[in-house]
Scaffold this motif. Structure first.
Motif, short mmCIF file in Angstrom:
data_model
loop_
_atom_site.label_atom_id
_atom_site.label_comp_id
_atom_site.label_asym_id
_atom_site.label_seq_id
_atom_site.Cartn_x
_atom_site.Cartn_y
_atom_site.Cartn_z
N SER A 148 21.86 -42.30 -22.42
CA SER A 148 22.33 -43.54 -23.14
C SER A 148 23.75 -43.91 -22.65
O SER A 148 24.22 -44.91 -22.67
CB SER A 148 22.30 -43.39 -24.64
OG SER A 148 23.23 -42.46 -25.03
N CYS A 149 24.18 -42.94 -21.93
CA CYS A 149 25.67 -43.13 -21.36
C CYS A 149 25.71 -43.33 -20.07
O CYS A 149 26.22 -44.49 -19.70
CB CYS A 149 26.44 -41.90 -21.75
SG CYS A 149 28.17 -42.02 -21.08
N ARG A 150 25.53 -42.37 -19.21
CA ARG A 150 25.39 -42.59 -17.71
C ARG A 150 26.82 -43.01 -17.14
O ARG A 150 27.00 -43.83 -16.13
CB ARG A 150 24.57 -43.66 -17.11
CG ARG A 150 23.11 -43.02 -17.49
CD ARG A 150 22.73 -42.03 -17.19
NE ARG A 150 22.42 -41.93 -15.42
CZ ARG A 150 22.52 -40.86 -14.85
NH1 ARG A 150 22.84 -39.55 -15.26
NH2 ARG A 150 22.39 -40.91 -13.57
N ALA A 151 27.91 -42.64 -17.82
CA ALA A 151 29.23 -43.20 -17.57
C ALA A 151 29.70 -42.30 -16.01
O ALA A 151 29.17 -41.29 -15.95
CB ALA A 151 30.10 -42.77 -18.55
N ALA A 152 30.41 -42.93 -15.19
CA ALA A 152 31.13 -42.36 -14.20
C ALA A 152 32.21 -41.33 -14.53
O ALA A 152 33.10 -41.99 -15.47
CB ALA A 152 31.32 -43.09 -12.94
N PHE A 153 32.28 -40.21 -14.31
CA PHE A 153 33.65 -39.31 -14.52
C PHE A 153 33.86 -38.54 -13.20
O PHE A 153 32.97 -38.44 -12.28
CB PHE A 153 33.39 -38.58 -15.56
CG PHE A 153 32.34 -37.60 -15.50
CD1 PHE A 153 32.52 -36.19 -14.92
CD2 PHE A 153 31.09 -37.60 -15.62
CE1 PHE A 153 31.64 -35.27 -14.78
CE2 PHE A 153 30.03 -36.68 -15.67
CZ PHE A 153 30.58 -35.44 -15.18
N PHE A 154 35.10 -38.22 -13.05
CA PHE A 154 35.61 -37.48 -12.15
C PHE A 154 35.65 -35.95 -12.54
O PHE A 154 36.40 -35.62 -13.51
CB PHE A 154 36.96 -38.12 -11.55
CG PHE A 154 37.47 -37.65 -10.21
CD1 PHE A 154 36.76 -37.98 -9.09
CD2 PHE A 154 38.52 -36.80 -10.18
CE1 PHE A 154 37.43 -37.28 -7.97
CE2 PHE A 154 39.00 -36.29 -8.95
CZ PHE A 154 38.49 -36.58 -7.83
N ASP A 155 34.96 -35.22 -11.78
CA ASP A 155 34.83 -33.74 -12.21
C ASP A 155 35.86 -32.85 -11.43
O ASP A 155 35.77 -32.95 -10.14
CB ASP A 155 33.37 -33.34 -11.88
CG ASP A 155 33.04 -31.83 -12.08
OD1 ASP A 155 34.01 -31.07 -12.76
OD2 ASP A 155 31.93 -31.47 -11.99
N THR A 156 36.48 -32.46 -12.01
CA THR A 156 37.56 -31.39 -11.48
C THR A 156 37.50 -30.20 -11.76
O THR A 156 38.17 -29.11 -11.81
CB THR A 156 39.12 -31.82 -11.57
OG1 THR A 156 39.25 -32.08 -13.19
CG2 THR A 156 39.45 -33.06 -11.34
N SER A 157 36.45 -29.66 -12.55
CA SER A 157 36.10 -28.30 -12.76
C SER A 157 35.86 -27.46 -11.60
O SER A 157 35.72 -27.98 -10.52
CB SER A 157 34.73 -28.05 -13.62
OG SER A 157 33.50 -28.55 -12.78
N GLN A 158 35.98 -26.35 -11.74
CA GLN A 158 36.13 -25.34 -10.58
C GLN A 158 34.73 -25.20 -9.89
O GLN A 158 34.89 -25.52 -8.75
CB GLN A 158 36.49 -23.97 -10.86
CG GLN A 158 36.70 -22.89 -9.80
CD GLN A 158 37.23 -21.68 -10.43
OE1 GLN A 158 37.04 -21.23 -11.41
NE2 GLN A 158 37.44 -20.50 -9.34
N SER A 159 33.74 -25.29 -10.49
CA SER A 159 32.32 -25.19 -9.94
C SER A 159 31.79 -26.95 -9.38
O SER A 159 30.83 -26.79 -8.59
CB SER A 159 31.35 -24.59 -10.78
OG SER A 159 31.32 -25.41 -12.17
#
Length: 191
Positions: A148-159
């Motif tokens: 229901s979301c499908r937002a774009a986000f910027f993943d800065t997690s280590q993996s």
């Protein structure tokens, strides 16, 4: 604060946090900047203080938000960037006259050309979007796994394997739904 206005989702990346002012894009959309004063509030929370915002400026801000979302979504999926979205982002970036300044604490802040110039604030957001979409920052664009979301986000997690735009909302909602489905199917193990 009024209870009928939804809270903001504040993230660590300006451009994708701005796209989160419209949530549940694939469900019942939630507009978090329904009026000019709410855009002023969101900008202030993100260090971009402006004195005023007209309805026309709110429309421009929403146009930029949707352009960033469209371009970030295309980039996350490895597709071509929509020309109209690129044009809006570039135009907003070029119209802004903000300057990055260094504080005595060693932090970067933005100085707008005047306190009431909303276009400067939008220029900062557009420039941030350009830096993440162009791949200039350490991280990757991704789409929220919530249907229901499908937002774009910027993943800065280590993996670089984060699945949710926000674990406190979309992630928890999906985990709760999976847990409840498992309980209904008798798949959960007793404690």
């Amino acid at each position: 604060m009024r209870t009928d206005i939804p809270d903001f989702r504040i993230g660590s990346v300006l451009a994708t946090s701005f796209t989160a002012t419209l949530t549940e894009r694939q469900g019942t959309a939630v507009e978090r900047i329904p009026a000019p004063h709410r855009l002023i509030d969101w900008l202030a929370l993100n260090g971009l203080v402006v004195d005023s915002c007209t309805c026309a400026q709110l429309d421009l801000a929403r146009e930029l938000r949707e352009a960033i979302h469209a371009a970030a979504t295309a980039a996350a999926m490895g597709g071509a960037l929509p020309a109209a979205a690129v044009r809006v982002i570039n135009d907003c970036s070029a119209q802004g006259r903000a300057a990055a300044i260094l504080t005595p604490d060693g932090e970067r802040r933005w100085r707008l050309s005047s306190a009431s110039r909303l276009e400067d604030a939008l220029g900062v957001i557009a420039a941030d979007a350009i830096s993440i979409i162009a791949g200039e920052r350490d991280g990757r664009l991704a789409l929220c796994a919530s249907p229901s979301c499908r937002a774009a986000f910027f993943d800065t997690s280590q993996s670089r394997t984060r699945r949710w735009c926000d674990m406190n909302t979309c992630g928890n909602r999906q985990k709760k739904a999976r847990f409840n489905a498992n309980r209904r199917n008798g798949s959960s193990s007793p404690e």
